[in-house]
Structures are given as C-alpha cells and as structure tokens.
Motif scaffolding. Sequence first.
Motif, short mmCIF file in Angstrom:
data_model
loop_
_atom_site.label_atom_id
_atom_site.label_comp_id
_atom_site.label_asym_id
_atom_site.label_seq_id
_atom_site.Cartn_x
_atom_site.Cartn_y
_atom_site.Cartn_z
N ALA A 90 4.70 19.23 19.48
CA ALA A 90 4.51 20.39 20.36
C ALA A 90 3.04 20.72 20.58
O ALA A 90 2.69 21.30 21.61
N VAL A 91 2.19 20.40 19.64
CA VAL A 91 0.78 20.79 19.79
C VAL A 91 -0.09 19.63 20.30
O VAL A 91 -1.29 19.78 20.47
N LYS A 92 0.55 18.51 20.56
CA LYS A 92 -0.21 17.39 21.13
C LYS A 92 -0.71 17.80 22.50
O LYS A 92 0.01 18.40 23.28
N GLY A 93 -1.94 17.50 22.77
CA GLY A 93 -2.47 17.85 24.09
C GLY A 93 -2.99 19.27 24.18
O GLY A 93 -3.44 19.70 25.23
N ALA A 94 -2.91 20.02 23.07
CA ALA A 94 -3.47 21.37 23.09
C ALA A 94 -4.98 21.30 23.24
O ALA A 94 -5.63 20.43 22.65
N VAL A 95 -5.54 22.21 24.03
CA VAL A 95 -6.99 22.26 24.22
C VAL A 95 -7.48 23.66 23.82
O VAL A 95 -7.56 24.56 24.66
N PRO A 96 -7.78 23.85 22.55
CA PRO A 96 -8.21 25.18 22.12
C PRO A 96 -9.58 25.54 22.66
O PRO A 96 -10.40 24.67 22.94
N MET A 97 -9.79 26.84 22.80
CA MET A 97 -11.10 27.35 23.22
C MET A 97 -11.88 27.77 21.97
O MET A 97 -11.46 27.48 20.85
N ALA A 98 -12.95 28.52 22.16
CA ALA A 98 -13.82 28.87 21.03
C ALA A 98 -13.09 29.69 19.97
O ALA A 98 -13.30 29.49 18.77
N ASP A 99 -12.24 30.63 20.37
CA ASP A 99 -11.69 31.58 19.41
C ASP A 99 -10.19 31.46 19.18
O ASP A 99 -9.61 32.28 18.49
N ASN A 100 -9.54 30.49 19.82
CA ASN A 100 -8.07 30.48 19.70
C ASN A 100 -7.52 29.20 19.06
O ASN A 100 -6.35 28.87 19.25
N GLY A 101 -8.35 28.51 18.29
CA GLY A 101 -7.90 27.30 17.61
C GLY A 101 -6.72 27.55 16.69
O GLY A 101 -5.91 26.66 16.45
N TYR A 102 -6.61 28.78 16.19
CA TYR A 102 -5.52 29.13 15.28
C TYR A 102 -4.16 28.96 15.94
O TYR A 102 -3.13 28.85 15.26
N LYS A 103 -4.12 28.97 17.27
CA LYS A 103 -2.82 28.87 17.94
C LYS A 103 -2.17 27.50 17.71
O LYS A 103 -0.95 27.38 17.83
N VAL A 104 -2.97 26.50 17.39
CA VAL A 104 -2.42 25.17 17.13
C VAL A 104 -1.57 25.19 15.85
O VAL A 104 -0.37 24.89 15.90
N PRO A 105 -2.13 25.58 14.70
CA PRO A 105 -1.26 25.68 13.52
C PRO A 105 -0.17 26.74 13.67
O PRO A 105 0.91 26.61 13.08
N LEU A 106 -0.44 27.75 14.49
CA LEU A 106 0.57 28.81 14.67
C LEU A 106 1.81 28.26 15.38
O LEU A 106 2.94 28.51 14.94
N VAL A 107 1.59 27.51 16.45
CA VAL A 107 2.73 26.92 17.17
C VAL A 107 3.49 26.00 16.23
O VAL A 107 4.73 26.02 16.17
N ARG A 108 2.75 25.21 15.49
CA ARG A 108 3.37 24.30 14.53
C ARG A 108 4.23 25.10 13.54
O ARG A 108 5.40 24.77 13.29
N GLY A 109 3.66 26.16 13.01
CA GLY A 109 4.37 26.98 12.02
C GLY A 109 5.61 27.63 12.59
O GLY A 109 6.66 27.68 11.94
N ILE A 110 5.50 28.15 13.81
CA ILE A 110 6.65 28.82 14.44
C ILE A 110 7.78 27.82 14.64
O ILE A 110 8.95 28.11 14.39
N LEU A 111 7.44 26.60 15.11
CA LEU A 111 8.49 25.62 15.35
C LEU A 111 9.11 25.13 14.04
O LEU A 111 10.32 24.93 13.96
#
Lengths: 324, 736
Positions: free
Chosen positions: A294-315
């Motif tokens: 689900a997080v493949k291809g994610a392109v985090p910005m300066a302050d939202n890198g946490y959303k990658v582990p967050l999506v992983r965790g939610i799924l």
Amino acid sequence: MSAKFSYQRAVSIKDAAEATGRPGTRILAGGTDLLGCLRDGVFQTNRLVSINNIKELKGIRSRPGGGWRIGALTTLTEVAEHRQILESYPVLAQAAASVATPQLRNQGTLGGNLCQRPRCWYFRGQFQCRRKGGETCFAEAGQSLYHGIFGASQCYIVHPSDTAPALVALDAKVSIAGRRGTRLVPMSSFFVLPKDSLVKENVLEPGELITEILLDAPLTGTRSTYRKVRERASFDFALASAAVVLVMAEGKVRTARIVLGGVAPAPWRSTEAEKAVVGKPLDAAAVAAAAEAAVKGAVPMADNGYKVPLVRGILEETLTALSA
Amino acid sequence: MPRIDGYERVSGTAVFPLDVILPNMLYGAILRCPHAHATVKAVDTAKAREMPGVHAVLTDADPEAQIGWFSRPGSAGSGSPALSRLFDPHCRFEGEEVAAVAADSPQQAWDAVRAIRVEYEVLPFVSDMEAALKPGAPDVQEGGNRMGNPRETKRGDVEKGFAEADVVLEETYRTSCDIHTCVEAHGSVVQWDGDRLTVWDTNQGPFPIQAALAGALRMPLSKVRVISSYMGGGFGSKLNLGKYSVIAALMARKAARPVKLFLTREETFLAVGNRPAHIMKLKAGVKKDGTLTALQLTGVGEMGAYPAATAVGYQVGDLYKCPNVRIEETMAYINAGPNRAFRAPGFPQCSWALEQMMDALAEKIGMDPVDLRLKNISTVCQMDNNKPYTSTGLRECLSEGARAFNWKESRSRPKGEGPWVRGVGVAGGMWGSQNGPPATVIVKLYADGSANLNMGAADLGTGTKTVMAMIVAEELGVPMDRIQVENADTGNTQFTSQSGGSKTVYVDSPAVRAAALEVKSSLLDMAAAQLKVPAADLNFKDGEILAETGTQRLALRDLRQLQMQQAVVGVAVRGPVQSDKVVRPFVTHFAEVEVNTRTGEVRVVRMLAAHDSGRVMNLLTYRNQVFGGFIMGLGLATMERRILDPVTGKMANANWHDYKIPTAKDVPAQMTVLPIDLHDTECNTTGTKGIGEPAMIPSAAAIANAFYHATGVRITAAPITPSQVLTLLAERKTKG
C-alpha cells in the motif's frame, strides 16, 4: 463578501439544477463546510440555493432487487445509526460516525460530506494558492504536516471526507442530476486529481448536484471496516484512514477493495494492496505484504513522512481485525 | 459547595461582556497586518468611509490615535519609552493593528475593513528563535533579537557538583508555543456618558485595566469605570489592557455611540498572547544513592515581537535539594505575536525538562522515580536565602499520591505485547506563589441577617465568588443563599489586583475574613450597649447574639441600633504578609498512557493529582481547577502547538480546528484529585496557598514520563503527536 447576495429555496431537483447553473451560485445543504468557507473568504458567492426543502433527497430506502439508496440530504448521524447500514455496510456506518462531532453529524449531510472542500491550511487561510487560482503551492516549501503522499501534482491536498473512502470501497454509485437529466457515476470515478483539475475535487459541473448514493446488496462473505487515525479523539480530520471491504470464501479472500483516506487528493484505492491479499488466506504474511504494497510509490514531503508507517500500521490493524 | 452563581452561569442569565448589547451600539472591527514583518506606507480609507453603516474609521493619521504602547500596558509614565503606538506603521508581527472601523453591524464593519487599501513594504522576517539569535538575522527590534543580557542564577559550583556525581546526563528539551484560546474572545463594549467612560471588558481584574485605560486616554481614574463581573476565561492572557479597548473608546467618542469590539477567534490566535516556546538544555548530576549534586539549565525562550520575558528556571533552583545550580536564560525576539502570562508562566515548560530528566536519572541509577524525588525534598526555599517554607507538602503528594495511584503495582504491570502498550509516569512540581498589593473588601450585614460581599476580585470561572462567600458564611453564620456578591466593577467595588498567579484566594480571602470579623465586632458592640454587658462576653451565632452565660439572647430583629441603621458594614484591607517564610504550593501528578505502536496514537487513560495548596476551601471548585489544569497539560503534552509557515512567517493554524485542544473524548476516563490538606497556619489567616496554576504544572511531564515507560522512547519535544511517535519509533527500528 459581495454586496449583492440572494438566497433561494429550491422546490424540486429540477429547480435546484436550474438555479445552480448560474455563475457564482452555491448549493446549501447542511452548510457545515460552506458557511465556514464563505466566512473565511475561501471563495465567494452571490447566490445560495438551499436544497433542504427537497424531500426526495432525504432518507435511506431499500432498492428493489437488493441494496440501498441514500438520499444526498441524509444526515451523517442517520447514516451512522441506520440499522441496515450498520449490519450490511459497517465500513460506511463507522466512517460516518467518525466525522467531526455529534453536532456536525446531525447537521452535515452525506452529499455534502462528499463535496466538502479540502482542509489544507493554505487553501483555507490567507494564501493565494493554486487551488484558489494563484501561482504557488505554499505547502511545497511550507508546512506539510497534514498533506498528501500520493497523487499530487502541483497541489498536495488530501481529500478530507471519511465517507468517500468507504463508498469507493463499497463500489457505490452516485446519482447526479443536471439540467439535461441524470447520470450515474461510479464512486471511484467521482473524484478528480490535481492533474485533471486544480480547482475542483470532483466531476460535478455547474448545474449538477448529487441526488443519491446507490449501494448494491453485499455479497455473502463480505466483511468491512473503517479505521481513522487523528490527532485528537473527536472533531478532527484523518491523518490517514483506511476503508476495507473484503469478500471471503472458503477461508480465502475472494475480492478486496482497500481505499485510503487522508493521504491523497482523492480517496486512494490501493490495487497493489488488494492484489497482495486476493486469492490468499488472510494470514500474517498476506497482511504484511498488503501493508507494504500500500505504501509503495508514496512520495512524502518534508513534514509528512510519518504517513508511510501510519498507512502501513492502519492496514496491518484493519486486515488483521478482518481476518478474525 | 455548589457555585453561588451556578444558576446564572448555566441558565445563561449571567451577562458576560460579550453578551452586552446597548441601545444604538456600533460594532467595531480591526484591520490587522497580514505580514509577519512590514512597514505601512499608506492607508487609504476613502472607500471604507463611504460604505453603508460606517460611523467611524480610525488610523494612525488620527491625532487622538497617537498613543504610546508599552510592554505592560499601563506602565505609561513609568519613564520607560513606548515600544510602539496604537497603529504603529512598523508592524513586527502578523496581526498588528493597522486601522479600525465602527459600523451599524459587524458585517458592515468587516466589509469596510476589507475595503481599506493598505500599501505595505514587506520586510524580511524571522520566525524561529534559534535563527533569530544567529548573526545576520533580520532585526525584530532595534539593537538585535536578544533581549538584554542572559539572566543568570548561580548557587555553589556546578562543575564541582558534576565531578562528584556518579551519573551525569544532559538533554535538550523543547516545548511548543501554545495559545490560551479562552472561550470568550478578547474584547470590550464601551460607552461614553459625557466625560465618563464605562467599559464592559473581559479581563482578569478591572482595576489595572482602569488604570491603564485612564493613562492611555489621559483621563482621571474616577471617570473610567471598568466592569468585568463575569468573564469567559483568561489563563493569563487577560491581565492587561488590550489595544482593542482603546480603539473602541476612541471610535465610540468619534461616533458618539457605544461601540462593541470583540476579536474574532482567528485574531485571538495572533495578537493576544501565548505560552512561548522554549528550548531547555539541562545537565544534571546524581549520586548512586539518589542525591542530586548539580543542575545546570541553559534556556532560550521565544518572546515574540515585543519584550515579554518568561523565565523557566525557577523549579530547577528550588524544587529539589541541590547544592550546585546554574541557570542561564535568554529570550529571543521573533516576528510573531508576543507571549503573555499563561497558567504558571515558565513552570510547565520547566517541568517538561526537569521532570523528564529526573525520570532519566532514576532509570540510570536504578531507582524508582518516586523514591528519587522523595530523596531530594527541601524544607527551605533555596531560591530565597534558605528561608523555610510555611509548609512543604511535596513528600505527602509523592507518597500518598503513589499509594492512591497504586504506583508500585502499576509500574511493574506488564506493558503489553503491542500494538497497544501502556505505561505510567510521575512528575512533581511547585508554584512560585505571588503576593499582591493589599485588597480592600467590604462586608455588609443587613437588618434581616442577609449579607452582601463587595470585593474587587474577578472570578475567572474558578469559583472565587463562592469561596469568598463561604468565608462570610463561616464567620457570620449567614446561609450561602442569603449572601449576595458584588465583584469586579471599578465603579462600586474596591481595589484589588488581577486574578492571576493563583493568588486571589491566597491574597483576598484574608481581607474577606477580616471584613466579616469587623461586622461581627460592630454587631457585638451594638448588642453590648443594648444589653449593658461587656462586648467580650457576647457571641454572634446562627443569627442571634448570645451572652457567654447563656442566659441572654438577642435576635437581630431586636437589636435596636441595627434596625435603625439597617446595616452593619465591615471594611478590611489585607495586612502585610509575613516575609521570614516562603509560601509555596506543591504538587505531584501521576498519569497512565496507552500508545499504539502501529499508529502512533497516544491515549491518557488515568490520572491522579495530589496537591498541597493548603486548606481546601471548596472541594468542588478545587477539583474542577485540577481537572482543568491537567487537561490543559494534556493539550501541551499531546497536541497543542502554534505552527508558523516558514516561507511567509504567517500562522498556519490560527483557528480552533487546526490548532487542537483536547476534546471531552481525549480526557482520561479515570481522574482522581487527592488534596493533601495540610494545616498551614502561617501562610495567611485562611490557610490557603492557591491551586489554579499548580494544577497544570507537572501534567505534561507526567504524561511524557508515562510515554517513556510504555515505549522506551524519550520524546523531548512537545507535543507527543502520532507524527512524532511514528517517526521516533521508526528511527528506533532502523537504529536497532
């Protein structure tokens, strides 16, 4: 605010479509987002058309041959508490229940929830950003804590709706009335990305309004859930969310629809995550593979890198919960 | 005891300044600078003046607007030069006042404000305190961004102390800039009656506002009446005169109509104060047995655009026994709204650092965190020449609190396999109570035995009026429902300073007691004359005068002198507070948190607050103070922060949605308040030490320590949000 301002109550869907076709007109349903936008000067209007007197737009009814239709004016509270919705489409009931606060859910409508404008603080604040016709996306070099990690181009908003990911996951259809009649659009084609339009978030044209949402009867073996993570327990939009609808058969996942919220300018369907579980038993390996996919291809910005582990965790959490 | 004004508050009949509507009243609105740093080159109000409903427009071009503005408004005439003026063309932060309009409706006023054309020269800005102190940063104030010389406090020799220690730790802690977000926004309603000005203003005490307003408008005190009998929250942000009051008064005079000028919610995020962000580098030395040997704090605080120092070091120097201490503090100017006092200014920040450090030291030497604190309790005030405290309840707060919280068992309970893990934490604290100038109080007993309490103090919603009325009831035996309180009105109550510093009950309640005693004494004198017995042989109880011998009784209705003059009045001024001892409230908070290691969510599920604030006057309002304080600390710990856009310097989250404060659902399900009701006979005649601020001092630190206990990850920068939790947990994973 413009000095010339009028307010009109539409008496029928046709009347509403006629009235909203004129430039500068906005539809007033629950008003929970619209009035805030007008007060904050996010956009202006010279004409409000209230659709609150159109009875056909209200309520939840069963469809002949199975499934349900939910009128656009149905409040989020009604959606969240409706017995059949709770039983057959928990993902939708949970999503509706997670919106904002009880007061806002009593006033806010399902149609309005799908049409609300983004919460990006630059869009909402005193910043002439691209989505307001300006030249700059302030989030690019600014504070991107709540911005997107998928689907961005020139604009990094996230779609704020909780019910939208749920309805995309349910493969719902949206009925749209216009001056030339009605059209039926799959929920998954309703939203538009910045690459298609920088100034609107859905396919509605002037003079069009959502009349109802159509849900098919759930297949045997359907399990669904909505999970939202936010910074506080109420009155908050999702940092990220997931709407998951699985159809299980013989201990394996027959079909899966996994849709993320709070991470992209539109509800973000992760076909990669779906592929990782379809045809397999929902064991720890499949869950981990889906979360990673689900997080493949994610392109985090300066302050939202946490959303990658967050999506992983939610799924991980939602898929594990649905496997039980 | 239920609040004396509970019905009025709940039913909505209590009139707050925001509720005041006067005949012919106009509504004011302020045009504010949209840039972090700019110079106003030109203001064109021509169009605004022509707009419907507009009755007054005020800018820097108006001669009456040439009013100097000071760091503490009201210090005009103290000899210090003004820092700026009412509409200063040099705007040093987003939200500085540029012009104002008064119109028939708020909508017309805002339309007119938007029609004012302003030409700004946008200047380079700095919005980060560390950047502000670097060479070459844009100057916020002439003479650089460092306010004066660093403040230094020294005791003993820290280097020697660190050398003696078995363990020395050093860590840098950060707190964010937080906004007060009072439920009632800041503002005033003003009315001129000839040369007399009446102001309904939401503030923490009307007398300093009266003085500052009289100074700004060059009026005699007698002609300025400020009323703030009800107000909707201040937390320190409503101690001083606001520009809005002056602007409203000037526009009301111009238009010859009353003017209501209340800020919008968004304006309150920019221009009426905050708790400044701090960076605190703390080094600590401890011996294996838990004896502290040295503490060294280097602090930098973010002041905002005007001088408003907030020191954080006090508890480092005073809370725990430590022979060697060095505190050095610097305040930096940045282009953002200046800070103001905010519920225990400096103390929650200090606790965030000091109490997390105590936790880390305890772990390093293998000691229980409660025991380490118990080991270092001081009975003398190390920051004030080792004078003894009137009472020191820290030991009881720690030990009785630990017992009631079930600390030992909670601490050793399994933390969980995940994804949810749990932990418990503790943090201690103290508050530097403040004295105030003497308060004057009048108590009146009527011929029918009912009473009137007339006092200047504002009730910030804390229950001040109720507590003070209880003292009258206690002394005169008058039932609570027969006591009426008049308060916080410069026109008909007497001087006292603002309600702030948790000192209202501490400073004003002795005057209430003294006034009630004076009523009693006058009453007994009257009875003595009538009964022809010595006053010393008489007592006043349950509405009757009784002779010592018990044979003679006199009901108030039969007291001839009282029935003739209809009332007995007692006036008291609080006497001097003794100075050979130091009065300090103490506190310990315990918290239990659950952390979702998958999603970064943090839930505070249980708290216990043990407080030594002297005598508990009213358990209901005492508990409410503590609950409110803890929840505010929960906000500091887990969600609140002002976010400034790095590119424009503008505040990104200047609204109640993006700036998050806890909701009812964020509040722990289990909250316990444990009063340590020590008898302090020396602090004052009511035995009270103040509760409002101690209530939030260690809350955030207790939550941070519980978070560490749950996860093994130390979060040094507040707030502990999912974004930070996930980032730190991911870092730990990669680092192993």
